[in-house]
Design an enzyme around this catalytic site. Structure first.
Site, short mmCIF file in Angstrom:
data_model
loop_
_atom_site.label_atom_id
_atom_site.label_comp_id
_atom_site.label_asym_id
_atom_site.label_seq_id
_atom_site.Cartn_x
_atom_site.Cartn_y
_atom_site.Cartn_z
N GLU A 99 0.84 -1.21 0.00
CA GLU A 99 0.00 0.00 0.00
C GLU A 99 0.87 1.25 0.00
O GLU A 99 1.95 1.25 0.57
CB GLU A 99 -0.86 0.02 1.27
CG GLU A 99 -2.26 -0.51 1.09
CD GLU A 99 -3.16 0.45 0.31
OE1 GLU A 99 -2.65 1.31 -0.43
OE2 GLU A 99 -4.37 0.33 0.46
N ASP A 100 0.37 2.31 -0.60
CA ASP A 100 1.08 3.58 -0.47
C ASP A 100 0.81 4.21 0.89
O ASP A 100 1.72 4.74 1.52
CB ASP A 100 0.71 4.54 -1.61
CG ASP A 100 -0.77 4.75 -1.76
OD1 ASP A 100 -1.55 3.94 -1.21
OD2 ASP A 100 -1.19 5.71 -2.43
N ASP A 103 -4.61 5.15 6.02
CA ASP A 103 -5.20 6.38 6.54
C ASP A 103 -6.26 6.00 7.59
O ASP A 103 -5.92 5.79 8.76
CB ASP A 103 -5.79 7.12 5.33
CG ASP A 103 -6.18 8.55 5.61
OD1 ASP A 103 -6.49 8.88 6.75
OD2 ASP A 103 -6.19 9.36 4.67
N PHE A 152 -2.71 16.22 3.72
CA PHE A 152 -2.93 15.54 2.44
C PHE A 152 -1.62 15.51 1.67
O PHE A 152 -1.04 16.55 1.37
CB PHE A 152 -4.00 16.23 1.62
CG PHE A 152 -4.52 15.34 0.51
CD1 PHE A 152 -5.66 14.57 0.71
CD2 PHE A 152 -3.86 15.26 -0.70
CE1 PHE A 152 -6.12 13.73 -0.29
CE2 PHE A 152 -4.31 14.42 -1.71
CZ PHE A 152 -5.45 13.65 -1.50
N ARG A 165 1.32 12.21 -9.25
CA ARG A 165 1.82 10.87 -8.91
C ARG A 165 3.30 10.72 -9.27
O ARG A 165 4.01 9.93 -8.70
CB ARG A 165 1.02 9.79 -9.63
CG ARG A 165 -0.42 9.64 -9.18
CD ARG A 165 -1.01 8.34 -9.71
NE ARG A 165 -2.46 8.31 -9.66
CZ ARG A 165 -3.17 7.89 -8.61
NH1 ARG A 165 -2.56 7.48 -7.52
NH2 ARG A 165 -4.49 7.88 -8.66
C1 PRP Z 1 -5.71 5.50 -1.00
C2 PRP Z 1 -4.55 4.58 -0.69
C3 PRP Z 1 -5.16 3.47 0.08
C4 PRP Z 1 -6.36 4.12 0.73
C5 PRP Z 1 -6.04 4.36 2.17
O1 PRP Z 1 -6.24 5.11 -2.21
O2 PRP Z 1 -3.93 4.12 -1.86
O3 PRP Z 1 -5.58 2.43 -0.78
O4 PRP Z 1 -6.62 5.34 0.06
O5 PRP Z 1 -7.11 4.98 2.83
P1 PRP Z 1 -7.88 4.37 4.06
O6 PRP Z 1 -6.86 3.80 5.02
O7 PRP Z 1 -8.62 5.54 4.63
O8 PRP Z 1 -8.81 3.31 3.57
P2 PRP Z 1 -7.16 6.06 -3.14
O9 PRP Z 1 -8.57 5.64 -2.96
O10 PRP Z 1 -6.78 7.47 -2.91
O11 PRP Z 1 -6.82 5.61 -4.62
P3 PRP Z 1 -5.48 5.68 -5.47
O12 PRP Z 1 -4.46 4.81 -4.75
O13 PRP Z 1 -5.88 5.09 -6.78
O14 PRP Z 1 -5.05 7.11 -5.58
#
Ligand code: PRP
Length: 181
Positions: A99-100, A103, A152, A165
């Site tokens: 995961e990136d 949150d 953010f 990105r």
């Molecule tokens: C982000 C990130 C995680 C998620 C974390 O994805 O990549 O998958 O949100 O958030 P959480 O812990 O509150 O669930 P995003 O929906 O922004 O999509 P992306 O990676 O395609 O930008």
């Protein structure tokens, strides 16, 4: 410019990715039976996954899974949908979800449940970033690169409305004027 300031410079990111790879090698690669699959969570994790894969000594297959949780905004909706599933069988294999960012934790929680159903031999997770202040479920990745404050962030795979990105560093997004309060 939508960048307020750089939070994690490129050289620090690369250094930490190498440290994470050494930790994963030590934990997973020591078994001769290791059959490692890195599962990147699209789209934000693709750059982190590419660097992590190249830093690992342990051979690893790669697959991706896509989820939708944020829409185009900056808040988690809590609505986690699998929009693209795994392409290969992970049964009996050693899976690391990559995961990136963690949150609220809702995405990681949902993914562990979803992927676990396919009966991997082991299932762990590695997140580049974590925002502990934002957690709504008590969950942590097995490996975390950096704990960061509740701002953010963009860059190194992370976007704001699909922009930024490609930045080689993690930066804090300048708050859009309309959302200042
Ligand atoms: C982000 C990130 C995680 C998620 C974390 O994805 O990549 O998958 O949100 O958030 P959480 O812990 O509150 O669930 P995003 O929906 O922004 O999509 P992306 O990676 O395609 O930008």
């Amino acid at each position: 410019m939508e960048i307020e300031r750089i939070l994690i410079p490129s050289d620090r990111l690369q250094e930490r990715v190498k440290e994470l790879a050494r930790e994963i090698d030590a934990a997973i690669g020591e078994s001769r039976e290791t059959d490692l699959v890195l599962v990147g969570v699209l789209r934000g994790a693709f750059i982190f996954l590419a660097d992590l894969l190249r830093a690992l000594d342990t051979p690893a297959a790669v697959d991706f899974i896509a989820v939708s949780s944020y829409g185009g905004g900056t808040q988690s909706s809590g609505d986690i949908r699998i929009t693209q599933d795994l392409t290969a069988s992970i049964r009996g294999r050693d899976v690391i979800l990559v995961e990136d960012i963690v949150d609220s934790g809702l995405t990681l929680q949902a993914l562990i449940q979803h992927v676990g159903v396919h009966r991997p031999r082991s299932l762990r997770s590695c997140a580049l970033l974590s925002k502990p202040d934002r957690r709504v479920v008590a969950i942590e990745a097995d490996w975390t690169g950096f704990e960061i404050p509740d701002a953010f962030v963009i860059g190194y795979g992370l976007d704001y409305a699909e922009r930024h990105r490609g930045l080689p560093y993690i930066a804090i997004l300048r708050a859009p004027e309309a959302s200042l309060d």
